[in-house]
Write an enzyme that holds these catalytic residues in place. Structure first.
Site, PDB file in Angstrom:
ATOM      1  N   HIS A  65       0.454  -1.282  -0.012  1.00 63.80           N
ATOM      2  CA  HIS A  65      -0.293  -0.267  -0.058  1.00 63.80           C
ATOM      3  C   HIS A  65       0.681   1.423  -0.172  1.00 63.80           C
ATOM      4  O   HIS A  65       1.439   1.438   0.948  1.00 63.80           O
ATOM      5  CB  HIS A  65      -0.189   0.234   1.095  1.00 63.80           C
ATOM      6  CG  HIS A  65      -1.766   0.832   0.957  1.00 63.80           C
ATOM      7  ND1 HIS A  65      -2.937   0.954   2.352  1.00 63.80           N
ATOM      8  CD2 HIS A  65      -2.028   2.409   0.853  1.00 63.80           C
ATOM      9  CE1 HIS A  65      -4.024   2.415   1.590  1.00 63.80           C
ATOM     10  NE2 HIS A  65      -3.532   3.384   1.026  1.00 63.80           N
ATOM     11  N   ARG A  69       2.948   8.125  -7.011  1.00 66.31           N
ATOM     12  CA  ARG A  69       1.640  10.295  -7.562  1.00 66.31           C
ATOM     13  C   ARG A  69       1.839  10.495  -8.468  1.00 66.31           C
ATOM     14  O   ARG A  69       1.343  11.262  -9.428  1.00 66.31           O
ATOM     15  CB  ARG A  69       3.385  11.238  -6.876  1.00 66.31           C
ATOM     16  CG  ARG A  69       2.804  11.243  -5.009  1.00 66.31           C
ATOM     17  CD  ARG A  69       1.006  11.046  -4.709  1.00 66.31           C
ATOM     18  NE  ARG A  69       0.777  10.928  -3.376  1.00 66.31           N
ATOM     19  CZ  ARG A  69      -0.018  11.238  -1.912  1.00 66.31           C
ATOM     20  NH1 ARG A  69      -0.901  10.323  -2.957  1.00 66.31           N
ATOM     21  NH2 ARG A  69      -0.113  11.471  -0.802  1.00 66.31           N
ATOM     22  N   ASP A 157      -8.405   3.632  -3.457  1.00 69.09           N
ATOM     23  CA  ASP A 157      -7.965   3.848  -1.869  1.00 69.09           C
ATOM     24  C   ASP A 157      -7.622   5.478  -2.224  1.00 69.09           C
ATOM     25  O   ASP A 157      -7.185   6.007  -3.357  1.00 69.09           O
ATOM     26  CB  ASP A 157      -6.564   3.154  -1.563  1.00 69.09           C
ATOM     27  CG  ASP A 157      -6.711   3.668  -0.809  1.00 69.09           C
ATOM     28  OD1 ASP A 157      -6.966   3.671  -0.037  1.00 69.09           O
ATOM     29  OD2 ASP A 157      -5.367   4.293  -0.910  1.00 69.09           O
ATOM     30  N   HIS A 184     -10.778   0.811   0.746  1.00 67.87           N
ATOM     31  CA  HIS A 184     -10.537   1.955   1.606  1.00 67.87           C
ATOM     32  C   HIS A 184     -12.124   1.982   2.407  1.00 67.87           C
ATOM     33  O   HIS A 184     -13.250   2.276   2.135  1.00 67.87           O
ATOM     34  CB  HIS A 184      -9.762   3.475   0.856  1.00 67.87           C
ATOM     35  CG  HIS A 184      -9.523   4.283   1.943  1.00 67.87           C
ATOM     36  ND1 HIS A 184      -8.623   5.744   2.191  1.00 67.87           N
ATOM     37  CD2 HIS A 184     -11.244   5.419   2.526  1.00 67.87           C
ATOM     38  CE1 HIS A 184      -8.971   6.212   2.947  1.00 67.87           C
ATOM     39  NE2 HIS A 184     -10.360   5.981   2.810  1.00 67.87           N
ATOM     40  N   HIS A 237      -5.309  -0.033   5.486  1.00 62.46           N
ATOM     41  CA  HIS A 237      -5.029   0.427   6.834  1.00 62.46           C
ATOM     42  C   HIS A 237      -6.055   0.413   8.270  1.00 62.46           C
ATOM     43  O   HIS A 237      -6.668   1.492   8.501  1.00 62.46           O
ATOM     44  CB  HIS A 237      -4.773   2.435   6.486  1.00 62.46           C
ATOM     45  CG  HIS A 237      -5.592   2.620   5.630  1.00 62.46           C
ATOM     46  ND1 HIS A 237      -6.582   2.437   5.362  1.00 62.46           N
ATOM     47  CD2 HIS A 237      -4.976   3.225   4.077  1.00 62.46           C
ATOM     48  CE1 HIS A 237      -7.538   3.544   4.323  1.00 62.46           C
ATOM     49  NE2 HIS A 237      -6.557   3.592   4.209  1.00 62.46           N
ATOM     50  N   ASN A 283      -5.004   9.673   7.193  1.00 62.60           N
ATOM     51  CA  ASN A 283      -6.036   8.908   6.863  1.00 62.60           C
ATOM     52  C   ASN A 283      -6.218   7.833   6.913  1.00 62.60           C
ATOM     53  O   ASN A 283      -5.747   7.198   5.850  1.00 62.60           O
ATOM     54  CB  ASN A 283      -7.153  10.002   5.665  1.00 62.60           C
ATOM     55  CG  ASN A 283      -8.221   9.123   6.089  1.00 62.60           C
ATOM     56  OD1 ASN A 283      -8.981   8.812   6.743  1.00 62.60           O
ATOM     57  ND2 ASN A 283      -9.316   9.683   4.831  1.00 62.60           N
ATOM     58  N   ASP A 310       1.774   2.751   3.424  1.00 63.27           N
ATOM     59  CA  ASP A 310       0.303   3.814   3.201  1.00 63.27           C
ATOM     60  C   ASP A 310       1.193   5.595   2.753  1.00 63.27           C
ATOM     61  O   ASP A 310       0.746   5.948   2.719  1.00 63.27           O
ATOM     62  CB  ASP A 310      -0.838   3.935   4.194  1.00 63.27           C
ATOM     63  CG  ASP A 310      -1.547   5.586   3.111  1.00 63.27           C
ATOM     64  OD1 ASP A 310      -1.422   5.279   2.303  1.00 63.27           O
ATOM     65  OD2 ASP A 310      -2.908   5.631   4.259  1.00 63.27           O
ATOM     66  N   HIS A 314       3.884  14.483   0.512  1.00 61.98           N
ATOM     67  CA  HIS A 314       2.934  15.589  -0.144  1.00 61.98           C
ATOM     68  C   HIS A 314       4.173  17.134  -0.244  1.00 61.98           C
ATOM     69  O   HIS A 314       4.888  16.629   0.595  1.00 61.98           O
ATOM     70  CB  HIS A 314       1.929  16.269   1.154  1.00 61.98           C
ATOM     71  CG  HIS A 314       1.157  15.404   1.128  1.00 61.98           C
ATOM     72  ND1 HIS A 314       0.156  15.269  -0.130  1.00 61.98           N
ATOM     73  CD2 HIS A 314       0.373  14.744   2.094  1.00 61.98           C
ATOM     74  CE1 HIS A 314      -1.092  14.186   0.286  1.00 61.98           C
ATOM     75  NE2 HIS A 314      -0.272  13.541   1.385  1.00 61.98           N
TER      76      HIS A 314
END
Length: 435
Positions: A65, A69, A157, A184, A237, A283, A310, A314
């Site tokens: 997982h 991007r 997801d 998800h 998750h 999240n 996960d 960013h």
């Protein structure tokens, strides 16, 4: 190229460490010889020798997982930078989520991801495809065409599939193709506008909270749908005690359900959040200490099958928008193993064997991969770890473009120092090489 790893400490069936020599030919492990003690080896012509120096050598870590991007958000990460970050963290196989732009909801985008991964030439990248077109929850994608293009499973997801009928139809089609559905789990009606978990932190700062039931409602719904359709249903998750209760019961009933947990949900609770720093925004959000303990116990007893990161990079500008407005997510590749080794193995709660298994053999088992084993004939994916190395987490040294981590400044032990994928050294931190 023939590659020999000497003076490797490998784990036997009992979890004990033994000195061994590992011979790799044409990207495959051809022989493992127990040597009993550290030895010197003079390299023959055409052979590369890596001296592990008595460090631990495990199967390459597997992360099912991750977010790379690309395409669309290359300012956050690319397939190349994400793969390099994975290799630095000891991962040799990673599965990337489809919430890119465009969404990975068509065969051309699946092929694009695979081609970019091959160009990078680092780790094995396995693409997921979206359940619904543009992840909007309105129309199913073409599962058969996506499987043929190389997708390994289906997931939206980043968002939960809100329609039970849509999810049931998806599960039925995936089951017919022998493919998993990776969910998800989040009921949007309970989470809109909430940046953190429902709890003391949210109350203290006047923030709307994400309740535990927002996750568990979808888990329970999907378990019933998985029972009806016979699909392999995998829960992303997991973060709540209620979800774990449902998954445990489903497994006891023989429903084909598997689940994953992230390091941050095993190590941190909402009580640990120091303030409104969005590097602590993820999240699912950080939950209560009770939820953390439930996740740990579920991983220990096998209710939760595997560990994933996960990994969600960013930009600093995005995270600087603050807890309410910043995007969810933290990076995870480069801290995952030392974080869990320090927290659970050095303290004696877990065996080293259990941690390694949850990051290698178990994800391979859950998703039917050939990787995850140190045996002759297996793919030559290896991770070399210095269990004694102690370092401070410094985001500025990350190979990832992302610096968004809550673990900056933490002192951890057990750092990967070299990674071999498909018989090639793709990351080397401090090992001596002989040609």
């Amino acid at each position: 190229m023939r590659l020999v790893v000497i003076n490797a400490k490998i784990l036997n069936e009992q979890g004990e460490q033994e000195i061994a020599q590992i011979v790799i030919e044409n990207g495959v492990i051809s022989n493992i010889e127990k040597t009993g003690s550290l030895k010197q080896l003079v390299a023959e012509e055409g052979t590369q020798v890596i001296d592990a120096g008595g460090r631990l050598v495990t199967p390459g870590f597997i992360d099912m997982h991750v977010h790379l991007r690309e395409p669309g958000f290359e300012h956050k990460e690319t397939i190349e930078t994400g793969s390099r970050s994975a290799a630095k963290g000891g991962f040799t196989t990673i599965a990337c989520m489809p919430n890119t732009r465009p969404v990975t909801d068509n065969p051309d985008t699946v092929r694009y991801v695979k081609e970019k991964a091959e160009e990078a030439g680092l780790v094995n990248v396995l693409p997921y495809a979206a359940i619904t077109k543009s992840e909007l929850g309105r129309e199913l994608t073409d599962f058969a065409a996506l499987k043929e293009a190389g997708a390994i499973g289906f997931t939206d997801d980043g968002v939960g599939v809100q329609s039970a009928q849509m999810m049931k139809d998806a599960m039925r089609q995936a089951a017919a193709l022998g493919m998993p559905v990776i969910a998800h789990c989040e009921d949007n009606s309970l989470v809109e506008g909430a940046p953190v978990a429902e709890g003391e932190f949210a109350r203290k700062h006047g923030l709307k909270g994400i309740p535990n039931e927002s996750e568990a409602i979808h888990v329970g719904r999907d378990i019933l749908l998985a029972e009806a359709t016979g699909v392999h249903y995998h829960v992303c998750h997991v973060s709540t005690e209620q979800s774990i209760r449902l998954i445990r019961q489903a497994k006891q009933l023989g429903i084909n359900v598997t689940a994953e947990v992230c390091p941050h949900h095993l190590v941190l609770s909402e009580a640990d959040i120091p303030g409104l720093d969005a590097n602590w925004k993820m999240n699912p959000p950080l939950r209560s200490r009770r939820d953390v303990e439930a996740c740990i116990e579920a991983l220990e007893d096998g209710t939760i099958d595997i560990i994933v990161t996960d990994h969600a990079p960013h930009s600093e500008e995005e995270k600087a928008k603050g807890m309410q407005l910043a995007p969810f997510g933290i990076v995870g590749f480069e801290t995952a193993f030392p974080l869990l080794y320090t927290k659970f193995v050095t303290t004696g709660r877990w065996s080293l064997k259990m941690l390694v298994q949850r990051m290698t053999a178990d994800p391979a088992r859950v998703f039917g991969l050939e990787a995850g084993r140190l045996v002759p004939g297996a793919p030559a994916d290896l991770t070399i770890v210095d269990l004694d190395a102690e370092r401070t987490v410094d985001p500025e040294t990350f190979a990832s473009k992302g610096r968004n981590t809550p673990f900056a400044g933490w002192k951890l032990k057990g750092w990967p120092v070299a990674t071999i994928a498909r018989g090639r050294l793709v990351w080397n931190d401090e090992l001596k090489l002989t040609r």
